[in-house]
Design a protein around this motif. Structure first.
Motif, PDB file in Angstrom:
ATOM      1  N   SER A 181      -4.072  -0.266   8.304  1.00  0.00           N
ATOM      2  CA  SER A 181      -4.487  -0.095   6.908  1.00  0.00           C
ATOM      3  C   SER A 181      -5.469  -1.181   6.506  1.00  0.00           C
ATOM      4  O   SER A 181      -5.443  -2.288   7.049  1.00  0.00           O
ATOM      5  CB  SER A 181      -3.270  -0.157   5.981  1.00  0.00           C
ATOM      6  OG  SER A 181      -2.766  -1.486   5.943  1.00  0.00           O
ATOM      7  N   ARG A 234      -5.584   4.916   2.594  1.00  0.00           N
ATOM      8  CA  ARG A 234      -6.016   3.674   3.256  1.00  0.00           C
ATOM      9  C   ARG A 234      -5.145   3.336   4.456  1.00  0.00           C
ATOM     10  O   ARG A 234      -5.242   2.246   5.012  1.00  0.00           O
ATOM     11  CB  ARG A 234      -5.965   2.499   2.256  1.00  0.00           C
ATOM     12  CG  ARG A 234      -7.142   2.520   1.296  1.00  0.00           C
ATOM     13  CD  ARG A 234      -6.961   1.560   0.144  1.00  0.00           C
ATOM     14  NE  ARG A 234      -6.888   0.165   0.544  1.00  0.00           N
ATOM     15  CZ  ARG A 234      -6.913  -0.845  -0.336  1.00  0.00           C
ATOM     16  NH1 ARG A 234      -7.015  -0.595  -1.632  1.00  0.00           N
ATOM     17  NH2 ARG A 234      -6.827  -2.090   0.080  1.00  0.00           N
ATOM     18  N   LEU A 243       0.833  -1.204   0.000  1.00  0.00           N
ATOM     19  CA  LEU A 243       0.000   0.000   0.000  1.00  0.00           C
ATOM     20  C   LEU A 243       0.868   1.254   0.000  1.00  0.00           C
ATOM     21  O   LEU A 243       0.491   2.278  -0.566  1.00  0.00           O
ATOM     22  CB  LEU A 243      -0.903   0.018   1.244  1.00  0.00           C
ATOM     23  CG  LEU A 243      -2.104  -0.914   1.277  1.00  0.00           C
ATOM     24  CD1 LEU A 243      -2.698  -0.952   2.675  1.00  0.00           C
ATOM     25  CD2 LEU A 243      -3.158  -0.480   0.275  1.00  0.00           C
ATOM     26  N   HIS A 286      -1.160   4.343  -1.544  1.00  0.00           N
ATOM     27  CA  HIS A 286      -2.556   4.381  -1.066  1.00  0.00           C
ATOM     28  C   HIS A 286      -2.591   4.989   0.332  1.00  0.00           C
ATOM     29  O   HIS A 286      -3.043   4.361   1.288  1.00  0.00           O
ATOM     30  CB  HIS A 286      -3.151   2.970  -1.022  1.00  0.00           C
ATOM     31  CG  HIS A 286      -3.586   2.456  -2.351  1.00  0.00           C
ATOM     32  ND1 HIS A 286      -4.414   3.169  -3.194  1.00  0.00           N
ATOM     33  CD2 HIS A 286      -3.315   1.294  -2.996  1.00  0.00           C
ATOM     34  CE1 HIS A 286      -4.633   2.474  -4.294  1.00  0.00           C
ATOM     35  NE2 HIS A 286      -3.975   1.335  -4.215  1.00  0.00           N
TER      36      HIS A 286
END
Ligand SMILES: [Zn+2]
Length: 526
Positions: A380, A330, A322, A327
């Motif tokens: 996450s 997130r 991630l 990301h």
């Protein structure tokens, strides 16, 4: 005459057998009778009509090693029915310890007036006992703690590390864990891991492993765990097995097939799963191994150096893909001593507030946390629901928390271990079992009682039967629910009505706060 009778409940004995309407009579710390106890007297009778009476829940994988020394109340776990925790996971344990780099060594470390005077495993367990935990605690010795100790003393030589593991087993460890994705386990070659697992095999302890990778290279990492089981003979547990964001399609099914094949071939390989889609770890785990060399002070110096910092962003094996995929929306800050006002925010938000790239914001937060950087945690949305369900449907899947035992008041009031920390059992029983029928309720209860107790080798726990320790939970199967959210993670679940630890009432609805602290330290070999 009984001390406590759990009256007229639907008894799930923990084996997976269906519920039966029975009374449970408790005398001292043991279950003395199960049957019709209508005419019997008791100091306390808890009405369990239309409620499930189950064995106390056994959490086979937690990181409460340090926080239990800060506050043994463990309300986050007690209030969801957990009566036994097994600490010392993912290579992390509070012992053995040379006295160096406390903040960087202990998962969940915080400045809280804890006297850091233990060194050996036995001394640590003594300290745990003195903290009067509300729940029972058994402990694994962490390979990371052993390797750090060996490095502090000179070099990580395998024979010396095996001797340290033997000593820990002598002093009460019930298993050994590795954290091969974390410093310093990440540096350990395969033959070292096999040698350490051989000590666990020799001592009859479980070998639990946080494998080297659970995304792109997870097949290779699971194969390493399976090969370790085959070559060492150790009963092996693959911890929190669900693959992370970035794993190849089909990775979960492939892993379970590989485990089943290994078991067919005679290797004893098991696994456990976090009943949640949110993952968590400490932020420092994002750094490449070279950046962690030489201890916290050296790491902090590198984080302040622009060139080193640029190189740190290029990490071929990031803890979370991630991060690589950016990301940041997130990923949420879960715990920080230095930046409390940012807890609960995404790193996209934290970066924007600071006017820096979120990756730099994470580095800056590490610097600001300083010596306590191990206490900087993030979470996450990293797991696939389908993978969690596949593990729960597998007949040998054990559910666990991967969290820390905390309390919403006292010195740990603002700490948080994971998003499931206050409600993971309720999520298993309510969300996965009742609401979605991923597995039956008796089966779900077995996944957090008899199965983990047997796997860890706990004696006389994990089942409701005459002669067993009186660890028990009374809950309402119609209302049990995890109420914690990312915005408000410190909320006790609905539906848990009474919790007993060693025959004493640790929690009962209506009693108010401050139940018995009757937990015990469960030492191996005793
Ligand atoms: Zn882990």
């Amino acid at each position: 005459m009984f001390d406590v009778i759990l009256a007229d409940g639907l008894v799930l004995d923990g084996t997976g057998a269906p519920a039966r309407r029975l009374d449970v009579g408790i005398r001292s710390d043991r279950i003395a009778a199960i049957g019709n106890l209508t005419g019997a007297s008791a100091d306390r009778r808890i009405d369990a009509a239309e409620r499930i009476v189950a064995p106390g829940f056994v959490d086979i994988h937690t990181h409460s090693d340090f926080v239990l020394l800060v506050d043994g109340a463990a309300e986050s776990q007690i209030r969801q029915g957990v009566t036994t925790e097994i600490v010392g996971q993912c290579g992390h344990s509070c012992a053995p310890w040379t006295g160096l780099a406390a903040g960087a060594r202990f998962f969940g470390y915080r400045e809280a007036g804890v006297d850091l005077n233990w060194r050996s495993f036995g001394e640590y367990l003594d300290r745990l006992e003195a903290a009067k935990p509300a729940l029972n605690v058994a402990a694994f010795v962490g390979h990371g703690a052993i390797r750090d100790t060996a490095i502090d003393r000179g070099t990580p030589e395998v024979g010396a590390m095996m001797a340290l593991a033997e000593a820990a087993f002598d002093e009460g460890a019930i298993g050994l864990s590795t954290g091969l994705e974390y410093w310093p386990g990440i540096e350990a070659p395969f033959d070292e891991i096999v040698s350490m697992a051989k000590v666990a095999a020799k001592r009859g302890g479980l070998y639990a492993t946080h494998v080297r990778n659970r995304d792109l290279y997870c097949a290779q990492a699971f194969a390493e765990a399976i090969d370790t089981a085959k070559l060492s003979g150790a009963r092996t547990q693959i911890s929190h097995i669900q693959p992370k964001f970035g794993a190849p399609p089909g990775a979960m099914a492939d892993a379970l097939a590989a485990i089943d094949a290994a078991r067919q071939a005679g290797a004893d390989v098991g696994f456990d799963v976090i009943p949640h889609e949110w993952s968590h770890t400490y932020v420092a785990a994002m750094l490449p191994p070279w950046a962690r060399e030489g201890g916290t002070a050296a790491t902090l110096a590198r984080l302040r150096d622009a060139d080193a910092r640029a190189r740190m962003k290029i990490n071929p094996a990031p803890i979370w893909r991630l991060v690589e995929a950016r990301h940041w929306d997130r990923i949420v800050l879960l715990d920080s001593a230095a930046n409390r006002d940012s807890v609960g925010r995404t790193f996209a938000e934290i970066g924007a507030r600071r006017g820096v790239d979120p990756h730099d914001a994470a580095f800056d937060l590490l610097i600001e946390e300083g010596e306590g950087m191990a206490g900087l945690l993030w979470t996450s949305r990293n797991f696939e629901d389908a993978d969690v369900c596949m593990c729960l449907r597998h007949p040998d899947g054990i559910a666990m928390s991967d969290t820390m035992a905390l309390s919403p008041r006292g010195p740990l009031a603002r700490a948080i271990g994971s998003l499931g920390g206050y409600g993971w059992t309720a999520r298993l029983l309510g969300h996965y079992a009742r609401d979605r029928a991923v597995l039956s309720l008796p089966d779900a209860v077995a996944r957090i009682t008899s199965k983990p107790a047997d796997r860890a080798g706990l004696k006389d726990r994990g089942r409701l039967a005459v002669g067993m320790f009186a660890d028990a939970v009374v809950f309402d199967p119609a209302t049990i629910a995890d109420l914690a959210t990312a915005a408000d993670p410190r909320v006790h679940p609905a539906g848990i009505e009474a919790v007993l630890v060693n025959g004493r009432v640790a929690f009962a609805a209506g009693d108010g706060a401050g139940g018995a602290r009757a937990g015990r330290v469960l030492r191996g070999g005793r």
